[in-house]
Design an enzyme around this catalytic site. Structure first.
Site, PDB file in Angstrom:
ATOM      1  N   SER A 208       0.832  -1.196   0.000  1.00 22.09           N
ATOM      2  CA  SER A 208       0.000   0.000   0.000  1.00 22.09           C
ATOM      3  C   SER A 208       0.878   1.262   0.000  1.00 22.09           C
ATOM      4  O   SER A 208       1.673   1.464  -0.923  1.00 22.09           O
ATOM      5  CB  SER A 208      -0.959  -0.035   1.193  1.00 22.09           C
ATOM      6  OG  SER A 208      -1.975   0.927   1.070  1.00 22.09           O
TER       7      SER A 208
ATOM      8  N   GLU B  97      -9.749  -3.488  -6.322  1.00 17.72           N
ATOM      9  CA  GLU B  97      -9.308  -2.468  -5.368  1.00 17.72           C
ATOM     10  C   GLU B  97      -9.117  -1.110  -6.033  1.00 17.72           C
ATOM     11  O   GLU B  97      -8.752  -1.005  -7.202  1.00 17.72           O
ATOM     12  CB  GLU B  97      -8.035  -2.898  -4.653  1.00 17.72           C
ATOM     13  CG  GLU B  97      -6.811  -3.134  -5.526  1.00 17.72           C
ATOM     14  CD  GLU B  97      -5.543  -3.242  -4.684  1.00 17.72           C
ATOM     15  OE1 GLU B  97      -5.203  -2.252  -4.010  1.00 17.72           O
ATOM     16  OE2 GLU B  97      -4.898  -4.297  -4.698  1.00 17.72           O
TER      17      GLU B  97
ATOM     18  N   HIS C 202      -7.360  -5.322  -1.674  1.00 20.67           N
ATOM     19  CA  HIS C 202      -6.141  -4.572  -1.394  1.00 20.67           C
ATOM     20  C   HIS C 202      -5.190  -5.409  -0.526  1.00 20.67           C
ATOM     21  O   HIS C 202      -5.605  -6.065   0.421  1.00 20.67           O
ATOM     22  CB  HIS C 202      -6.540  -3.286  -0.667  1.00 20.67           C
ATOM     23  CG  HIS C 202      -5.429  -2.328  -0.438  1.00 20.67           C
ATOM     24  ND1 HIS C 202      -4.636  -1.850  -1.455  1.00 20.67           N
ATOM     25  CD2 HIS C 202      -4.977  -1.732   0.704  1.00 20.67           C
ATOM     26  CE1 HIS C 202      -3.756  -1.003  -0.956  1.00 20.67           C
ATOM     27  NE2 HIS C 202      -3.930  -0.924   0.347  1.00 20.67           N
TER      28      HIS C 202
END
Length: 335
Positions: A175, A270, A300
């Site tokens: 991320s 995502e 994600h």
């Protein structure tokens, strides 16, 4: 960017039907999360932005959801005056990093996350990739600008390559940590340091301006990321006055020339899918070897979910196979 690959996945899913359905375990997680999603979105977007509360909630939630692999060896490391890190070595993995190791950069929107939230996930990575992992406690925004957090990781890389050959080092993150992985290898290049063997951003947040198409087309299917939070609040909070398209905070807009081989894992469902597509497109155009894996139906940072659903381990084994080609550790898996 590479939207043809996404369309191909959608076409194949329509033709094969049940054969590409996610596992029952993943479907169960999806139903559980989506059940409370509408209320949580409203609560998140309406409530005051309490970063301390968000940090505590992230640590509590993920430490309970993904526990550390039993008998994992965890060793504290002090690097320089203020940087701390932890060596994480799962059972059965060699402690010696000289034949291969991973520098890991945790996610959390550049403002959250810690070993408490990510220790379990990192221990599963060590186990399934088969390498010791050096988890970096980099400084977080907004107290510290994103570029300074990246400088912490670069300092750890300098420290590590004094002991381990750079061609035996992998830089990986999820991320925001995936975005920082890209920012780090760009900084390594710009500072004239030798490249690591591989970079492995997982669901990278590489465009803080959230300009990609998936940021609005996948809003209703992303089970974890809330577009209203990401687009309207978190990106500006994390950038802390730096323009959102500036390459010092959004790696997707920086030069990709001269970067090491890269594997990008991202879920089909995502919000950040466009970030991965953009990075892969621009890196390939600059001559970088890129393996982009868009996992059907996945969420994600899906490889981080321990043993909760089998697709998570599948992702980690893909990382092992790609990394093994470059570390020459004798890995026999093939992509």
């Amino acid at each position: 960017f590479e939207m043809h690959k996404l369309l191909f996945y959608i076409f194949v899913a329509a033709v094969l039907g049940d054969e590409l359905r996610p596992s029952p375990e993943f479907q169960g997680l999806t139903q559980m999360v989506m059940g409370g999603r509408k209320k949580s979105i409203q609560d998140t977007t309406d409530a005051p932005f309490d970063i301390t509360k968000m940090r505590i909630e992230m640590d509590t939630t993920f430490s309970q959801l993904i526990p550390v692999v039993p008998k994992t060896l965890i060793t504290d490391v002090k690097i320089g005056k203020y940087i701390t890190a932890k060596w994480v070595v799962a059972p059965g993995v060699a402690v010696d990093p000289t034949e291969g190791c991973v520098i890991y950069i945790h996610g959390g929107g550049y403002v959250m996350g810690s070993f408490t939230s990510h220790g379990g996930a990192v221990s599963h990575l060590s186990r399934d990739v088969g390498l010791p992992v050096l988890f970096v406690n980099y400084r977080l925004a907004p107290e510290t600008p994103i570029p300074e957090g990246v400088s912490d990781v670069v300092a750890v890389y300098r420290w590590l390559i004094a002991k381990v050959k750079p061609e035996k080092v992998v830089i990986m993150g999820d991320s925001a940590g995936g975005g920082s992985t890209l920012l780090t290898i760009q900084a390594i290049r710009d500072q004239g340091l030798p490249n690591p063997a591989v970079a492995a951003p997982i669901s990278p947040w590489a465009d803080l301006s959230t300009s990609g198409e998936s940021h609005w087309t996948l809003e209703d299917v992303d089970i974890f990321i809330h577009g209203a939070l990401l687009n309207k609040r978190l990106s500006h909070f994390a950038a802390n006055g730096i323009p959102l398209v500036h390459p010092s905070v959004s790696a997707a807009f920086a030069s990709m020339a001269g970067l090491p081989p890269m594997i990008i894992l991202v879920g089909q469902n995502e919000l950040l899918l466009s970030d991965s597509l953009m990075v892969a497109h621009r890196a390939r155009a600059a001559g970088v070897e890129v393996h982009l894996e868009i996992a059907p139906h996945m969420c994600h940072v899906y490889p981080l979910f321990g043993d909760i659903f089998p697709e998570a381990r599948d992702g980690r084994l893909q990382l092992k196979a790609f990394i093994g080609k470059y570390l020459k550790t004798g890995a026999k898996d093939e992509l």
